[in-house]
Write an enzyme that holds these catalytic residues in place. Sequence first.
Site, mmCIF file in Angstrom:
data_model
loop_
_atom_site.group_PDB
_atom_site.id
_atom_site.type_symbol
_atom_site.label_atom_id
_atom_site.label_comp_id
_atom_site.label_asym_id
_atom_site.label_seq_id
_atom_site.Cartn_x
_atom_site.Cartn_y
_atom_site.Cartn_z
ATOM 1 N N ILE A 473 37.495 32.986 35.217
ATOM 2 C CA ILE A 473 38.636 32.183 36.099
ATOM 3 C C ILE A 473 39.200 33.332 36.985
ATOM 4 O O ILE A 473 40.088 32.930 37.100
ATOM 5 C CB ILE A 473 39.550 31.561 34.949
ATOM 6 C CG1 ILE A 473 39.352 32.482 33.769
ATOM 7 C CG2 ILE A 473 38.925 29.929 34.222
ATOM 8 C CD1 ILE A 473 41.140 31.945 32.870
ATOM 9 N N THR A 475 38.377 36.656 36.275
ATOM 10 C CA THR A 475 38.857 37.730 35.956
ATOM 11 C C THR A 475 38.495 38.682 34.975
ATOM 12 O O THR A 475 37.960 40.168 34.160
ATOM 13 C CB THR A 475 39.557 37.074 33.873
ATOM 14 O OG1 THR A 475 38.617 36.145 33.300
ATOM 15 C CG2 THR A 475 40.754 35.974 34.058
ATOM 16 N N ILE A 608 40.122 48.108 25.454
ATOM 17 C CA ILE A 608 39.937 48.045 27.153
ATOM 18 C C ILE A 608 38.542 48.665 28.104
ATOM 19 O O ILE A 608 37.762 49.127 27.632
ATOM 20 C CB ILE A 608 40.327 49.505 28.310
ATOM 21 C CG1 ILE A 608 41.984 49.568 27.855
ATOM 22 C CG2 ILE A 608 40.555 48.219 29.631
ATOM 23 C CD1 ILE A 608 42.737 47.880 27.259
ATOM 24 N N ASN A 610 37.566 47.113 30.470
ATOM 25 C CA ASN A 610 36.926 47.561 31.922
ATOM 26 C C ASN A 610 38.109 47.591 32.753
ATOM 27 O O ASN A 610 38.994 46.525 32.451
ATOM 28 C CB ASN A 610 36.250 46.411 32.448
ATOM 29 C CG ASN A 610 35.673 46.786 33.772
ATOM 30 O OD1 ASN A 610 36.064 47.407 34.768
ATOM 31 N ND2 ASN A 610 34.288 46.261 34.408
ATOM 32 N N PRO A 611 38.732 49.166 32.423
ATOM 33 C CA PRO A 611 39.848 49.715 33.477
ATOM 34 C C PRO A 611 40.551 48.795 34.508
ATOM 35 O O PRO A 611 41.696 48.205 34.797
ATOM 36 C CB PRO A 611 39.838 50.706 33.409
ATOM 37 C CG PRO A 611 38.831 50.715 33.184
ATOM 38 C CD PRO A 611 38.215 50.728 32.751
ATOM 39 N N GLU A 684 47.314 38.128 29.088
ATOM 40 C CA GLU A 684 48.970 37.223 29.437
ATOM 41 C C GLU A 684 50.096 38.246 29.365
ATOM 42 O O GLU A 684 50.764 37.912 30.397
ATOM 43 C CB GLU A 684 48.785 35.517 28.600
ATOM 44 C CG GLU A 684 48.280 35.648 28.469
ATOM 45 C CD GLU A 684 48.685 33.947 28.620
ATOM 46 O OE1 GLU A 684 49.379 33.555 29.421
ATOM 47 O OE2 GLU A 684 46.979 33.401 28.717
#
Length: 721
Positions: A473, A475, A608, A610-611, A684
Site C-alpha cells: 500500500i 509501504t 528494522i 529497511n531503514p 502506525e
Amino acid sequence: MIRLDTDSTDTRIVGKPVSRLDGVKKVTGAATYAYEHAPALKALVGVFATSSIGQGEILDIDVTAAEKMEGVRRIITYKNCIPQGKLDTSNANFTTRARPILSSTTINHYGEPVALVVADTFEQARDAARAVKPLYKPGQGNFAYSPESEIVDEEMAAAGFVGTTRVGDFDTGFAGSTVQVDASFETAMQLSQPMEPHATLAWWDGETLNLVTSHQTITNIQTSLEAAFGLSKERLVISAPFVGGGFGSKLAVHADLMGAAVAAKMSGHPVKVSLTRQQMFGLTGLRPWQQQRVRLGASADGRLAAIGHEALIYSNRNDPFVEQTATVTRSLYAAPHRLTRHQSFHLDLPNGEAVRAPGEMTGLLAVEIAMDELAEKLSIDPVELRVLNDTTSDPETGVPLTGRDLGECLRTGAERFGWSERGAKPGERRDGQWLIGMGVASAIRFHFQGSAEVEVAIRPNGRIEVRSDLTDIGTGSYTILAQIAAELLGQQVEDIDVTLAHSSLPPGGGSGGSWGAPNTATALHRACLSLLERAGVSPSPNFIADVLKANPSGLMATGTIASSANTADWEAKSRHTYGAHFIEVGVHSLTGEVRIRRMLGVFSAGRILNPKTAKSQLLGGMIWGVSAAIREAAEIDARYGNIVNGDLAEYLVPVHADIPDIDVILIDRPDLDANPVGVKGVGELGNCGSSAALANAIYNACGARVHKFPIRLASLLPALH
C-alpha cells in the site's frame, strides 16, 4: 532531514536502506492502479448519485431524464438492484461484513448511495448521476452528541475487544493520591483520504467474479463477498498489485467495489467505479468524534498510584465500530490502581472505521497531555516523569514487556533534541515576536500477530520468486520481502521476483495495523529456511545453479505463521512498539500563529528491515499527528448531518511550508519474543504521540493548555492577551 547512518563494510541486505523495487514504475507512471486496469473488452464506468438528506426514506426516484442522456447504459436503484446479503452486525470484524448497496429505501446518513449510473465514459455517468431526482421523506436525524444521548456499553465487547478493565481499586487510589489531574478532551472526526481514491474494476466470467481493486486485504474482500453474493472463494479472482495508500480506509469493502460488481453483473460488461474525492468523505469510514476523561494520581515524588482513562465515542447504529482509544493506556505506565473504559452513543453519520493508529493517536493525545499537566503540578521535568513511571512488566497483566525501550527512546531523544534548553515555564523563551516552546510525548502501539503464508521458489529459469497475497500500500512490501529472501538464500535483491496481492497466492493477511511486514517477513523467513533444508545446499554464489542441477524443474517451499490466538503461551508476554516525540514550536505573540520549528522521533520497533522505507513510514505518521493536532476536522452541520468541509479544499492538512526539519532515529534491536525474525511494525507508530508533543510544545511556548482538537487560534489568543 532523515538520517540514514550506514556502515559501508556491512555486507547484510536486511537492514540496509534499499530503494523501492517498484519506485521507478511509480515515478514514471508504469505502475498500473485499479482504475487504470481494463480487460480486453473496454470497461463501462459507474458513478454514484448520493443522498442529500442525513436521515429518512426515499419515497420515489425519477431517473427518466438521466436515462435519456448520451452514453447511459443503465441506472441502478433500489427498484431494480440485484439481491445482496444483508449487513450483519453480529459479525464482530467490521472489515469482513457484507455491505449491500441500493438495497433499501432507508437513508442512514448523508451521502449514502441512492443510484448508480453506468455509462460509456466517466463524464457521461457523472452528468447523468446529477440528473437523478430522488423524492425524500426526511427523518429526525441525530447528528451531534448531547448530554441526553443514550450511552451504550456493549458495542466494543461485541467487536471482540475488552471494553473495560480494572486493576486494584482506582477510586480509592485516585482519591488518596497527593497530586491529581482530572482532565477532559474532545477530538474531531477525521478521515484517511489516501492519495489514490477507492476504485474497483469488475467483470464476470459466468459465475466467477473478477476484481482489480484498491484494497489493503484480499482475504477481507473474499469474506465480505462470500456473504454479499454467496460466492465461494474459488469464484472470486481478486487483484490489487498497486495501492496508493489506505491508512485503514481500504480494510473493508466499500461502495466502489460493491457498485462495480453489481453493475458488471447487471450490465453484462466490465464496469469500473471510483469514488470521487467528495464521496470519500461519506462512503469510506472515518475516525469517530469522541470525548475522553483522563485521571492521574501520583505521590509527591511523581510515582503514579492511579490511572483512569475513559472514552465516549460515537457509533453508527447500523454498522457499529468503537475505536479502542483507552487501550493505549493499559501497557504504558506503571500504577497499581487502574481503570480503562469505552462507551458509545449513536449518531446518524457515516460509520466509523480504522484510521491510521486507531485508538493510539487519540488516546495518547489525551494521556500525554495529562502527563505534562501532572509534571507541572509536581514541578518535575516531563521527560523524567515519564522515565520514572516506566516499567518492564505489563501494568495490567503482570507479564513481561518485550523489547521495552521506552525509557531509552525518551533519554536518547532528550539528549539529541537539546531538551535541557527548554524553558521550565511557559513564555520563558522568545525569538523576536515569537514565543518558543518544546514538547514531548511517549509513543506505544501493540504488536499484532495474524496468520500468514508465503511461498518461495527457485524457478527453472534461474530466478527466485516470493509469492504472497500481501498488498503493498505504498509501504515497500515488494522491497523488504526481496531483501529477506536475498539475504537468507545468499543472493542479491535483483535476483528476487516478488509477486503479491492476488487471490490465487498464499494468504498473507494483507497490510494494515502494522502487521503486514512482521507477519509476512516471519512466514518468508521460515519458507527460506525450509527451502534450504529441502535443497540440501548452502547459500553461495552458485546456490541456484546447484539447486537446479539436482532439481531441473525447480524447488519450492512454504512458510507460515499462526495468529496470536493460535500461538501457545502468547499471553505469557506483552509485545509493543515504542517511541518518543520531541517538537519545538514558535507561537506568534500577537497573532497566535503556530509555526513548527523542528521535530524528532526516536522509535524502537524490533529489527528494522529497511531503514529507508521504515523512516518514510514514521515521518508520514509524525506529520499526520501534527495534522490531527492543528489542522484536521470533519465539520458536521448538526441540522442536516452533512460534512460541511467535505473536500480537500476545505478539509485542512499540512502543506510543505508547515513541515520543518524532521529527524528520525531508529533503535534497531530485534525483539525475538515477538517472532523469530525479531521484527515489529512501524507504519502506525509515527502517528502515536506526535499530536500530544505538539500540544505540549504550544503550552510551553505560550501557556495555552488546549483540550479540544484541532487547536484553533481562538484557543490560543486568550493566553496571549
